[in-house]
Scaffold this motif. Structure first.
Motif, PDB file in Angstrom:
ATOM      1  N   CYS A   1      58.322  29.856  31.482  1.00  0.00           N
ATOM      2  CA  CYS A   1      56.818  29.717  31.465  1.00  0.00           C
ATOM      3  C   CYS A   1      56.659  28.017  32.048  1.00  0.00           C
ATOM      4  O   CYS A   1      55.764  27.729  31.859  1.00  0.00           O
TER       5      CYS A   1
ATOM      6  N   ASP B   1      56.554  26.869  36.224  1.00  0.00           N
ATOM      7  CA  ASP B   1      55.815  26.672  37.245  1.00  0.00           C
ATOM      8  C   ASP B   1      55.195  25.830  36.596  1.00  0.00           C
ATOM      9  O   ASP B   1      54.233  26.218  35.541  1.00  0.00           O
TER      10      ASP B   1
ATOM     11  N   ASP C   1      51.796  25.228  37.689  1.00  0.00           N
ATOM     12  CA  ASP C   1      50.273  26.426  37.404  1.00  0.00           C
ATOM     13  C   ASP C   1      50.224  26.973  35.618  1.00  0.00           C
ATOM     14  O   ASP C   1      49.660  26.759  34.967  1.00  0.00           O
ATOM     15  N   SER C   2      51.860  27.275  35.396  1.00  0.00           N
ATOM     16  CA  SER C   2      51.968  28.179  34.437  1.00  0.00           C
ATOM     17  C   SER C   2      52.059  27.148  32.956  1.00  0.00           C
ATOM     18  O   SER C   2      51.419  27.682  32.175  1.00  0.00           O
TER      19      SER C   2
ATOM     20  N   GLN D   1      54.245  33.868  35.334  1.00  0.00           N
ATOM     21  CA  GLN D   1      54.026  32.726  35.241  1.00  0.00           C
ATOM     22  C   GLN D   1      52.327  33.871  36.203  1.00  0.00           C
ATOM     23  O   GLN D   1      51.364  32.686  35.677  1.00  0.00           O
ATOM     24  N   ASP D   2      52.427  34.311  36.854  1.00  0.00           N
ATOM     25  CA  ASP D   2      50.874  35.267  36.811  1.00  0.00           C
ATOM     26  C   ASP D   2      50.155  35.553  35.797  1.00  0.00           C
ATOM     27  O   ASP D   2      49.098  35.751  35.776  1.00  0.00           O
TER      28      ASP D   2
ATOM     29  N   ILE E   1      50.310  34.475  32.821  1.00  0.00           N
ATOM     30  CA  ILE E   1      49.061  33.552  32.055  1.00  0.00           C
ATOM     31  C   ILE E   1      48.417  33.046  32.322  1.00  0.00           C
ATOM     32  O   ILE E   1      47.585  32.822  31.778  1.00  0.00           O
ATOM     33  N   VAL E   2      48.456  32.540  33.390  1.00  0.00           N
ATOM     34  CA  VAL E   2      47.295  31.626  34.893  1.00  0.00           C
ATOM     35  C   VAL E   2      46.075  32.976  34.992  1.00  0.00           C
ATOM     36  O   VAL E   2      45.193  32.727  34.175  1.00  0.00           O
TER      37      VAL E   2
END
Length: 362
Positions: free
Chosen positions: A158, A161, A163-164, A350-351, A353-354
């Motif tokens: 987490c 990245d 973004d995350s 990561q996807d 949580i975004v």
């Protein structure tokens, strides 16, 4: 159809087999840390115990622990925390025969009670459609922000990245995070990202390796240890981004449980496994929703502590437990360890949580 909290239907104790069921048998623990033979072991479901003719609900439960009657209520105690003389419930029949009743369908709707016996695609895999799960999570978190307590369990992925990290920080700052549990690695790599722009020496946006980047996480840990605490490091180094900084600045409590392989570790990491377990249970003792992301061992540990229900203001309500991982093995292993109420989502965390942030904070 809009989301709504399921209503709990308690057993009707005016009917059989409850009316003529015997009281439970209570036997003193023979020694500190040891239960009597034929002790009853708890599940994740609501469990009732008949004492002095009345059925008592264990209001705060935990799987694989033992029920103890303290003269007023049923307490659920780890074996290691038993005291000699504690009155432990004896019995392994769960339908009232021994004064014990495990209530597995208290939250089932009539439709769920009469569902087809043979159906396809009941498992959770990479082929599962998760659209409804996402919509339910958005509605649930909006509800819990006002009425519940949401605890997140994060693995280091987490923090790898940009973004995350930003997405989770936004959730913290918007009130969707009431507690965070993780290990040394998540906190270390998130602070490394804020301090040096890398996670394990790799740029969190471009993925380029920094020169001598393998030192970066160690340098970060060392600097935090020089300051004596994560909070002092964040203040003195003017850290203004990331997961841990958001929690620190928003006063969101952390439990960082150590492991045998930890570097450093950070000062707040709890090295004693049983102290860490106690701290984790304390954090989730009033949690109503838990979301685990990309950390199999922490997810299983938390799942073993988290019942399928919670008593809130005298009302029994369901708890919600999500496990998000790109590995089907990880989420299925959690179910195999007894956490039958888990909803698993097989995807990149990561996807995930975004997407959650974009639907709640934008």
């Amino acid at each position: 159809m809009s989301w709504s909290m399921p209503v709990y239907t308690a057993p009707d104790f005016t009917k059989e087999p409850f009316v003529h069921a015997p009281d439970v048998t209570l036997v003193p623990a023979p020694t500190d840390g040891g239960a009597p033979d034929q002790y009853h072991s708890m599940s994740i479901f609501p469990e009732y115990f008949k004492i002095n003719g009345h059925w008592l609900l264990a209001e705060e439960s935990r799987m694989d622990c033992v029920p103890v009657y303290d003269g007023q209520k049923i307490r659920i105690v780890e074996f290691r925390n038993l005291k000699k003389g504690d009155l432990v419930v004896i019995g392994r029949k769960e339908c009232g025969e021994e004064g014990i009743y495990v209530h597995v369908d208290g939250f089932l709707t009539e439709e769920e009670k009469h569902k087809d016996t043979f159906v396809f695609r009941t498992g959770r895999s990479r082929e599962t459609s998760y659209s409804k799960d996402y919509d339910s999570i958005y509605e649930l978190l909006r509800h819990e922000k006002a009425h519940g307590k949401v605890v997140w369990i994060l693995g280091p992925a987490c923090a790898f990245d940009a973004d995350s990290r930003k997405a989770f920080s936004d959730l913290v700052r918007n009130g969707y995070v009431n507690g965070l549990m993780a290990g040394n690695a998540l906190a270390t790599h998130d602070l490394e990202a804020a301090y040096l722009g890398t996670a394990l020496g790799q740029d969190i946006y471009t993925q380029k390796l920094a020169p001598l980047g393998h030192y970066n996480h160690l340098d970060t840990i060392n600097k935090v240890r020089q300051y004596g605490s994560i909070h002092s490091f964040i203040e003195q180094e003017h850290i203004d981004n990331g997961i841990i900084a958001a929690c620190d600045q928003c006063h969101v409590p952390l439990v960082l449980a150590g492991s045998i392989r930890d570097d450093g570790p950070l000062p707040e990491v709890i090295g004693n496994v049983y102290q860490a377990q106690d701290a984790m249970r304390a954090m989730i003792s009033d949690a109503t929703t838990i979301i685990c992301m990309a950390t199999m061992l922490h997810s299983i540990a938390t799942g073993n502590m988290f019942p399928s229900y919670r008593m809130v203001d005298g009302v029994v309500r369901p708890t919600y437990f999500y496990c998000v991982d790109i590995s089907e093995f990880a989420v299925n292993k959690l179910r195999d360890r007894g956490s039958l109420s888990v909803d698993s989502i097989v995807t990149n965390v990561q996807d995930f949580i975004v997407n959650v942030r974009n639907n709640l904070c934008c």
